[in-house]
Design a protein around this motif. Structure first.
Motif, PDB file in Angstrom:
ATOM      1  N   VAL A 109       4.806  -1.839 -11.689  1.00 42.29           N
ATOM      2  CA  VAL A 109       4.764  -1.899 -13.150  1.00 42.29           C
ATOM      3  C   VAL A 109       4.437  -0.523 -13.740  1.00 42.29           C
ATOM      4  O   VAL A 109       5.031  -0.099 -14.738  1.00 42.29           O
ATOM      5  N   LEU A 110       3.508   0.176 -13.124  1.00 41.97           N
ATOM      6  CA  LEU A 110       3.123   1.505 -13.621  1.00 41.97           C
ATOM      7  C   LEU A 110       4.280   2.491 -13.553  1.00 41.97           C
ATOM      8  O   LEU A 110       4.424   3.367 -14.413  1.00 41.97           O
ATOM      9  N   ASN A 113       9.420   1.992 -16.830  1.00 35.51           N
ATOM     10  CA  ASN A 113       9.365   2.344 -18.255  1.00 35.51           C
ATOM     11  C   ASN A 113       9.206   1.097 -19.122  1.00 35.51           C
ATOM     12  O   ASN A 113       8.604   1.148 -20.194  1.00 35.51           O
ATOM     13  N   ASN A 114       9.777  -0.011 -18.635  1.00 36.31           N
ATOM     14  CA  ASN A 114       9.763  -1.243 -19.424  1.00 36.31           C
ATOM     15  C   ASN A 114       9.402  -2.428 -18.535  1.00 36.31           C
ATOM     16  O   ASN A 114       9.770  -2.470 -17.357  1.00 36.31           O
ATOM     17  N   PHE A 134      -0.683  -7.971 -20.769  1.00 35.38           N
ATOM     18  CA  PHE A 134      -0.332  -6.641 -20.270  1.00 35.38           C
ATOM     19  C   PHE A 134      -0.332  -5.624 -21.406  1.00 35.38           C
ATOM     20  O   PHE A 134      -0.824  -4.507 -21.256  1.00 35.38           O
ATOM     21  N   SER A 135       0.252  -6.008 -22.543  1.00 34.75           N
ATOM     22  CA  SER A 135       0.309  -5.104 -23.699  1.00 34.75           C
ATOM     23  C   SER A 135      -1.091  -4.770 -24.192  1.00 34.75           C
ATOM     24  O   SER A 135      -1.368  -3.620 -24.570  1.00 34.75           O
ATOM     25  N   LYS A 139      -0.062  -1.660 -21.101  1.00 29.25           N
ATOM     26  CA  LYS A 139       1.326  -1.573 -20.620  1.00 29.25           C
ATOM     27  C   LYS A 139       2.183  -2.499 -21.472  1.00 29.25           C
ATOM     28  O   LYS A 139       2.240  -3.712 -21.248  1.00 29.25           O
ATOM     29  N   SER A 141       4.771  -4.832 -22.912  1.00 29.22           N
ATOM     30  CA  SER A 141       5.663  -5.756 -22.205  1.00 29.22           C
ATOM     31  C   SER A 141       6.310  -6.718 -23.189  1.00 29.22           C
ATOM     32  O   SER A 141       5.774  -6.989 -24.269  1.00 29.22           O
ATOM     33  N   ILE A 237      -3.684  -2.387 -13.409  1.00 29.20           N
ATOM     34  CA  ILE A 237      -2.894  -1.397 -14.167  1.00 29.20           C
ATOM     35  C   ILE A 237      -3.810  -0.618 -15.119  1.00 29.20           C
ATOM     36  O   ILE A 237      -3.760   0.621 -15.195  1.00 29.20           O
ATOM     37  N   HIS A 238      -4.660  -1.341 -15.830  1.00 28.08           N
ATOM     38  CA  HIS A 238      -5.571  -0.695 -16.784  1.00 28.08           C
ATOM     39  C   HIS A 238      -6.504   0.271 -16.073  1.00 28.08           C
ATOM     40  O   HIS A 238      -6.782   1.383 -16.572  1.00 28.08           O
ATOM     41  N   LEU A 241      -4.694   3.386 -15.309  1.00 22.41           N
ATOM     42  CA  LEU A 241      -4.294   4.138 -16.501  1.00 22.41           C
ATOM     43  C   LEU A 241      -5.459   4.904 -17.116  1.00 22.41           C
ATOM     44  O   LEU A 241      -5.261   5.890 -17.837  1.00 22.41           O
TER      45      LEU A 241
END
Length: 242
Positions: A109-110, A113-114, A134-135, A139, A141, A237-238, A241
């Motif tokens: 996912v990282l 781009n989408n 996710f958003s 990220k 989504s 993911i967070h 990031l």
């Protein structure tokens, strides 16, 4: 099945009255005599016999036997407790390589781009939740329900799709995945087992292994494992990031 859609559509007015009464009082009808049913429904015994023959029953007695068998088959299933389902998930899944799969999914996912979430029914509701979660954690989504939704080429370039499906065999989801793969989109799937069609179409599958449960025709398998997996990926993911 005694009463198929085609059979019901063929009923005349009297037969429809019989059907309505039987469907609402089936537990009582299996113990009634033909004369009692005739009195309750205001039709003749001859009409009831014709009705039974239309349902491929030799007579009223055979009809009651088949009706009773159908009632026994459709009794409400005994459901697992929520605690039992969660324990089952943790015992079967967390002893395996779930953490590694979550990290691998986060990396995919990282790198993308989408991010596109897909699913239908209860899985669609969770797909929409996943896109929002996710958003919220950094990220962006999208949840796309319609497999024919026009996706701009900029969205398909270096994209990943996250597909949710309990059985992994939902025709809608399978069709959607075929279309996304043709666009070169990588697929992460979350399913209840790893030998399904959706799992085989995926670049990465995360299975969670709980007992599937049904009430009549509805799949009411717990979705707690899916929420756990989605939130774990998003949090990983967070973490990367920040």
């Amino acid at each position: 099945m005694l009463f198929s859609n085609e059979m019901i559509a063929s009923f005349n007015e009297l037969e429809m009255a019989l059907y309505n009464y039987i469907s609402q009082h089936s537990g009582k009808v299996v113990y009634m005599r033909i004369r009692e049913l005739a009195d309750e429904t205001h039709v003749s015994t001859a009409t009831i016999l014709r009705f039974c023959k239309k349902l491929n029953c030799a007579g009223f007695s055979e009809f009651k036997v088949k009706l009773k068998m159908e009632l026994e088959q459709t009794k409400k299933a005994r459901l697992n407790s929520p605690q039992q389902s969660v324990v089952e998930f943790f015992e079967r899944t967390l002893k395996g390589d779930l953490d590694e799969k979550i990290k691998e999914a986060a990396e995919l996912v990282l790198e993308a781009n989408n991010v596109i979430f897909i699913g239908i029914g209860s899985s669609g509701i969770l797909a929409e939740y996943g896109a929002r979660y996710f958003s919220s954690l950094g990220k962006f989504s999208l949840y796309i329900k319609d497999p024919h939704f026009p996706i701009h080429s900029k969205l398909t370039a270096n994209s990943v799709a996250i597909a949710l499906s309990v059985s992994g065999e939902n025709p809608f989801t399978v069709t959607h995945l075929h279309q996304l793969k043709q666009e070169g989109i990588k697929i992460i799937s979350i399913t209840n087992q790893k030998l399904s069609t959706v799992a085989k179409l995926s670049d990465l599958n995360i299975p969670y292994y709980v007992t599937e449960e049904f009430v009549e025709q509805s799949n009411i398998t717990t979705q707690v494992p899916v929420i756990y997996i989605l939130e774990s990926i998003a949090r990983e993911i967070h973490k990367q990031l920040t």
